[in-house]
Motif scaffolding. Structure first.
Motif, PDB file in Angstrom:
ATOM      1  N   ASP A  62       0.836  -1.204   0.000  1.00 41.28           N
ATOM      2  CA  ASP A  62       0.000   0.000   0.000  1.00 41.28           C
ATOM      3  C   ASP A  62       0.873   1.257   0.000  1.00 41.28           C
ATOM      4  OD1 ASP A  62      -1.893   1.960   0.332  1.00 41.28           O
ATOM      5  OD2 ASP A  62      -2.678   1.208   2.236  1.00 41.28           O
ATOM      6  N   LEU A  63       0.800   2.053  -1.072  1.00 46.22           N
ATOM      7  CA  LEU A  63       1.566   3.290  -1.182  1.00 46.22           C
ATOM      8  C   LEU A  63       0.667   4.526  -1.152  1.00 46.22           C
ATOM      9  CD1 LEU A  63       4.247   2.360  -3.882  1.00 46.22           C
ATOM     10  CD2 LEU A  63       4.429   2.224  -1.389  1.00 46.22           C
ATOM     11  N   THR A  64      -0.584   4.371  -0.740  1.00 44.28           N
ATOM     12  CA  THR A  64      -1.468   5.533  -0.654  1.00 44.28           C
ATOM     13  C   THR A  64      -0.982   6.476   0.449  1.00 44.28           C
ATOM     14  OG1 THR A  64      -2.939   4.351   0.877  1.00 44.28           O
ATOM     15  CG2 THR A  64      -3.473   4.268  -1.473  1.00 44.28           C
ATOM     16  N   THR A  65      -1.261   7.763   0.273  1.00 41.57           N
ATOM     17  CA  THR A  65      -0.831   8.760   1.257  1.00 41.57           C
ATOM     18  C   THR A  65      -2.002   9.646   1.661  1.00 41.57           C
ATOM     19  OG1 THR A  65      -0.125  10.282  -0.502  1.00 41.57           O
ATOM     20  CG2 THR A  65       1.554   8.820   0.433  1.00 41.57           C
ATOM     21  N   THR A  66      -1.881  10.207   2.864  1.00 41.27           N
ATOM     22  CA  THR A  66      -2.887  11.091   3.433  1.00 41.27           C
ATOM     23  C   THR A  66      -2.259  12.456   3.654  1.00 41.27           C
ATOM     24  OG1 THR A  66      -3.929   9.226   4.571  1.00 41.27           O
ATOM     25  CG2 THR A  66      -4.464  11.448   5.382  1.00 41.27           C
ATOM     26  N   PRO A  67      -2.832  13.530   3.132  1.00 41.33           N
ATOM     27  CA  PRO A  67      -2.240  14.862   3.316  1.00 41.33           C
ATOM     28  C   PRO A  67      -2.139  15.242   4.795  1.00 41.33           C
ATOM     29  CG  PRO A  67      -3.919  14.912   1.608  1.00 41.33           C
ATOM     30  CD  PRO A  67      -4.036  13.573   2.268  1.00 41.33           C
ATOM     31  N   ASN A  68      -1.127  16.032   5.117  1.00 42.54           N
ATOM     32  CA  ASN A  68      -0.987  16.595   6.467  1.00 42.54           C
ATOM     33  C   ASN A  68      -1.947  17.786   6.572  1.00 42.54           C
ATOM     34  OD1 ASN A  68      -0.203  17.417   8.984  1.00 42.54           O
ATOM     35  ND2 ASN A  68       1.900  17.956   8.421  1.00 42.54           N
ATOM     36  N   HIS A  69      -3.218  17.455   6.767  1.00 45.71           N
ATOM     37  CA  HIS A  69      -4.273  18.464   6.749  1.00 45.71           C
ATOM     38  C   HIS A  69      -5.370  18.056   7.725  1.00 45.71           C
ATOM     39  CE1 HIS A  69      -7.713  20.690   4.576  1.00 45.71           C
ATOM     40  NE2 HIS A  69      -6.980  21.572   5.238  1.00 45.71           N
ATOM     41  N   PRO A  70      -5.673  18.830   8.742  1.00 43.37           N
ATOM     42  CA  PRO A  70      -5.127  20.166   9.006  1.00 43.37           C
ATOM     43  C   PRO A  70      -3.635  20.103   9.350  1.00 43.37           C
ATOM     44  CG  PRO A  70      -6.413  19.403  10.866  1.00 43.37           C
ATOM     45  CD  PRO A  70      -6.653  18.414   9.775  1.00 43.37           C
ATOM     46  N   LEU A  71      -2.937  21.172   9.009  1.00 44.29           N
ATOM     47  CA  LEU A  71      -1.486  21.215   9.164  1.00 44.29           C
ATOM     48  C   LEU A  71      -1.101  21.184  10.634  1.00 44.29           C
ATOM     49  CD1 LEU A  71       1.073  21.610   7.338  1.00 44.29           C
ATOM     50  CD2 LEU A  71       0.973  24.017   8.006  1.00 44.29           C
ATOM     51  N   LEU A 336       7.824  15.061  12.512  1.00 41.82           N
ATOM     52  CA  LEU A 336       7.606  15.766  11.260  1.00 41.82           C
ATOM     53  C   LEU A 336       7.195  17.190  11.589  1.00 41.82           C
ATOM     54  CD1 LEU A 336       7.041  16.127   8.202  1.00 41.82           C
ATOM     55  CD2 LEU A 336       4.754  15.178   8.626  1.00 41.82           C
ATOM     56  N   HIS A 337       8.017  18.168  11.184  1.00 32.38           N
ATOM     57  CA  HIS A 337       7.714  19.581  11.365  1.00 32.38           C
ATOM     58  C   HIS A 337       7.551  20.193   9.981  1.00 32.38           C
ATOM     59  CE1 HIS A 337      10.062  18.868  15.277  1.00 32.38           C
ATOM     60  NE2 HIS A 337       8.770  18.875  15.558  1.00 32.38           N
ATOM     61  N   PRO A 338       6.310  20.448   9.577  1.00 34.31           N
ATOM     62  CA  PRO A 338       6.056  20.873   8.199  1.00 34.31           C
ATOM     63  C   PRO A 338       6.326  22.341   7.975  1.00 34.31           C
ATOM     64  CG  PRO A 338       4.003  20.717   9.397  1.00 34.31           C
ATOM     65  CD  PRO A 338       5.075  20.249  10.344  1.00 34.31           C
ATOM     66  N   GLY A 339       6.586  22.682   6.726  1.00 35.77           N
ATOM     67  CA  GLY A 339       6.664  24.082   6.360  1.00 35.77           C
ATOM     68  C   GLY A 339       5.339  24.763   6.640  1.00 35.77           C
TER      69      GLY A 339
END
Length: 406
Positions: A62-71, A336-339
């Motif tokens: 499984d290579l599906t991804t989930t957005p970092n949202h809400p950030l 993970l510290h996002p922009g």
């Protein structure tokens, strides 16, 4: 890689006849980057390296991804991703933790079974060995690996992992090549004096693989179709490990994290001094045990900073990371510290660091210049409390449920 190596039997001039004792011609293969315009090696095979007898779909994990949202900042506990006794092989057992169109980060805990034969036709791989050991058998020869090694495998290198003990592997798969930072290199490719490592620290294949008399050998190939990562199972008429010799400047190698010489200063040094490799739109750094800032008023832990152009992924692999005290971060954690927002040390860690002369910490960092999304493995092991640890309160009114595990 930037410097020349040679193993086995090769002719005195390239693209000339090379025969065995019975007069049979060996088959020459050029493996080169950027369309004959960059590093390459010449390999000499007993069999025809393109002799394919079958090609079938290989269904990838499984290579599906989930957005970092809400950030928000994320904490992923990788050591809980595999339960005790649940092992996969080093290729098909990987679980995707984070990824974007430039790079994918996966994790696997192996047993002692060899992986299938495999090659990544999308980009280079840099696999960090958190623990364990064994051999990576490749078309260029064998590489021994041990805890703390980066194993750098060029795009389209046929290989397999053969652990001699259970291994925890942190796989960084690029959509590009991976190489030392350009600022460390001379215009001819030599590592310069200010680089934190040199060619002596890079270990290529030690010996060629023993010839294998086999037919109909399967190789799993990861590649792209219409922007998607897909897999194909190719079946070859003869065994790919039939090379009698090769030479050139392109080959797999290992570099151990303990051979990196940290760059320190009188005041806090920014993350680029910790860089070890780079690829397209991402860099790889490592933070190691080191003497720290010696100005009388220095603050040894990092200052707060806004990653306006990048996401920061820190994988904690040893010691006690000074900037994250009190946040539940331990060995085996990813932060993970996002922009898009400022991050930095836990407030209690700032005062605690004053006067420190040495940090005993080890971490591997990947900074990406496009947003990362969470893979299924990352979603499965997220610590929901982490984002609120700087404020010490979050969505729960009293905070008790959130901070019970910090």
């Amino acid at each position: 890689m930037a410097y020349y190596r040679r193993l086995g039997e090769i002719p005195s001039k390239r693209h000339t006849q090379h025969r065995d004792a019975a007069g049979n011609l060996f088959y020459e293969e050029l493996m080169g980057e950027e369309g004959f315009s960059s590093d390459s090696s010449l390999l000499y095979h007993r069999g025809v390296p393109s002799a394919l007898v079958d090609s079938q779909v290989w269904e990838l994990p499984d290579l599906t991804t989930t957005p970092n949202h809400p950030l928000k900042a994320r904490h992923l506990r990788l050591h809980t991703l595999f339960v005790a006794g649940e092992n996969g092989d080093a290729v098909t057992g990987r679980r995707l933790v984070l990824g974007n169109s430039d790079v994918r980060i996966s994790y696997v805990v192996t047993g002692e079974d060899a992986s299938p034969y495999y090659r990544n036709a999308i980009g280079d791989e840099c696999v960090y060995v958190e623990s364990g050991g064994g051999v990576v058998e490749t078309v260029f020869g064998s590489l021994r690996y041990r805890s703390g090694d980066y194993v750098v495998i060029p795009r389209a290198t046929t290989h397999r992992w053969v652990p001699n003990q259970s291994s925890r592997l942190y796989a960084i798969e690029a959509n590009s090549h991976i190489h030392p930072p350009k600022r460390y290199l001379s215009r001819f490719g030599q590592l310069l004096e200010h680089a934190p490592y040199c060619e002596r620290d890079l270990h290529g294949p030690e010996m060629l693989q023993e010839p294998v008399e086999a037919t109909d050998v399967d190789v799993l190939v990861k590649h792209r179709v219409g922007g998607r990562v897909v897999g194909t199972r190719m079946r070859y008429a003869t065994h790919p490990f039939d090379v009698v010799g090769w030479d050139g400047c392109l080959y797999p190698y290992t570099f151990n994290i303990d051979d990196f010489m940290p760059i320190t200063g009188k005041i806090h040094q920014p993350p680029p001094v910790h860089q070890v490799f780079e690829g397209h739109n991402f860099v790889i750094c490592n933070f190691l045990p080191r003497k720290v800032d010696y100005h009388e008023l220095s603050v040894p832990v990092p200052y707060y900073h806004s990653n306006v152009d990048s996401d920061e992924v820190m994988f904690y692999v040893g010691g006690d990371y000074e900037a994250r005290k009190g946040s539940g971060i331990n060995v085996g954690s990813i932060s993970l510290h996002p922009g898009g927002y400022a991050h930095g040390p836990q407030p209690s860690a700032i005062e605690a660091s004053l006067g420190a002369e040495f940090f005993d910490e080890s971490a591997v960092m990947v900074d990406t210049f496009a947003p990362l999304e969470l893979g299924e493995g990352g979603v499965a092991v997220e610590d929901d409390a982490y984002a609120w640890t700087w404020a010490q309160r979050g969505p729960d009114a009293d905070g008790s449920a959130i901070f019970s595990n910090s």
